[in-house]
Design a protein around this motif. Structure first.
Motif, short mmCIF file in Angstrom:
data_model
loop_
_atom_site.label_atom_id
_atom_site.label_comp_id
_atom_site.label_asym_id
_atom_site.label_seq_id
_atom_site.Cartn_x
_atom_site.Cartn_y
_atom_site.Cartn_z
N MET A 69 0.79 -1.17 0.04
CA MET A 69 -0.07 -0.04 0.05
C MET A 69 0.86 1.28 -0.01
SD MET A 69 -3.06 0.95 2.44
CE MET A 69 -2.30 0.99 3.86
N ASP A 73 0.69 4.18 -2.68
CA ASP A 73 0.34 5.46 -2.36
C ASP A 73 1.41 6.48 -2.83
OD1 ASP A 73 -2.14 4.96 -1.46
OD2 ASP A 73 -1.45 4.56 0.70
N SER A 114 -4.14 0.63 -4.40
CA SER A 114 -4.28 1.19 -2.97
C SER A 114 -5.48 0.63 -2.53
CB SER A 114 -3.95 2.59 -2.81
OG SER A 114 -3.91 2.93 -1.30
N THR A 288 -3.49 9.17 0.58
CA THR A 288 -2.16 8.88 0.37
C THR A 288 -1.45 9.22 1.85
OG1 THR A 288 -1.53 10.58 -0.72
CG2 THR A 288 -1.98 8.64 -2.13
N ASN A 291 -3.33 6.78 4.99
CA ASN A 291 -3.24 5.39 4.97
C ASN A 291 -1.75 4.92 5.86
OD1 ASN A 291 -5.35 4.54 3.58
ND2 ASN A 291 -4.48 4.76 1.54
#
Length: 337
Positions: A69, A73, A114, A288, A291
């Protein structure tokens, strides 16, 4: 010299006298806002990747999705984020038609990857805690398979506009590109409807189902563990807090964008100011930043290495992490209720 607008929908970004949708000051403000989100996003996600490469302890199957992820991101921030800062500072999209297609494809590829990884993390946690398949443990092959599926799923649904099913166009105030939500030809509408269903609705359904099962199992365990001084209950509350944050940020980041897109598809005559159309775009890109804060800073293993890295080697003060430790140690022995 005013650049030519290449998009078939370019007229929607101009006023009746050919003026841009925002004043010069407005574009500068948007550029600053995107810089505020993009800078920390690049730093935080890069930190996750770097500390994972530096410390072998972090290279565990359950952490693979977190790193994946971070990669997705970081890609979103480096493409959509940086380009939005630059293009808003200029006041127009500066890369031409080919650049629009490439930016739209790249941002969509990283963004949907993502989203799929968020769903993968939900499934991972559900498997570890609830053990729906009995004593089958979550291994490296499962983590790698899930990551590969997230990229393949995203690639599968973002390639069609490059070959004629759907297309990438300017969006909002005309400084970034994305799938064309405004086109009315049947090929484009069918693509947008399918894209919404499999790239937004499906991951969200997986997240809700996985975390509903997870929270139910933890609730049952906490009732059976009253003799442990409430430690498991504390762990349940910690996980619950992370779940609430995850669902809230998912909805805040992506629901306005998806909702506005569906509104335009359903009612193409609706009059939406370009600035109003831009706000959901920026909310989606802001995920972004959220997360890594939620999934990394609230993860004890990553926090142990990431915080000193961000503080240039300075050790943070010790915290009471009893509840989190309890969740980690008890998760290996929890069975479905």
């Amino acid at each position: 010299m005013q650049p030519s607008l290449f998009s078939p929908n370019a007229s929607s970004y101009l006023g009746p006298h050919g003026e841009p949708p925002l004043s010069r000051t407005g574009f500068i403000i948007l550029s600053i806002i995107m810089a505020i989100f993009t800078g920390p996003a690049i730093i935080l996600n890069a930190t996750v990747i770097i500390v994972s490469l530096m410390h072998k302890q972090l290279r565990q199957p359950l952490n693979y999705a977190l790193v994946n992820m971070a990669v997705a991101d970081l890609g979103t921030a480096m493409t959509g984020g940086v380009l939005s800062v630059v293009n808003n500072a200029l006041g127009y999209f500066s890369l031409g038609r080919a650049g629009c297609v490439m930016e739209g494809f790249a941002v969509s590829l990283f963004g949907i990857t993502s989203l799929c990884t968020v769903a993968l993390i939900a499934v991972e946690r559900m498997f570890v805690v609830c053990k729906p398949l009995g004593q089958i443990t979550f291994q490296k092959k499962h983590a790698v398979g899930g990551i590969a599926l997230s990229w393949l799923w995203s690639l599968t649904w973002n390639l069609p506009p490059l070959f004629g099913w759907g297309r990438y166009e300017l969006e909002g105030v005309g400084t970034s590109c994305a799938p064309d939500w405004h086109g009315r030809d049947p090929h484009n509408v069918s693509y947008i409807l399918a894209y919404f269903a499999v790239c937004f609705a499906a991951p969200f359904a997986v997240i809700l189902a996985s975390y509903t099962k997870l929270m139910w199992t933890l609730h049952q365990v906490s009732k059976m563990a009253c003799l442990e001084g409430g430690a498991v209950a504390k762990g349940e509350m910690k996980v619950a807090s992370m779940v609430v944050l995850m669902v809230m940020t998912f909805l805040i980041s992506w629901l306005p964008y998806a909702g506005l897109a569906m509104l335009v598809v359903y009612n193409p005559e609706v009059d939406i100011h370009p600035l109003v159309g831009t706000v959901p775009v920026y909310l989606a890109k802001s995920s972004t930043v959220y997360n890594p804060i939620i999934y990394i800073y609230l993860n004890k293993q990553f926090r142990k290495f990431a915080v000193p890295f961000l503080l240039c080697g300075k050790e943070p003060s010790l915290e009471d992490e009893v509840s989190e430790t309890t969740v980690e140690t008890s998760s290996s022995r929890v069975s479905p209720a």
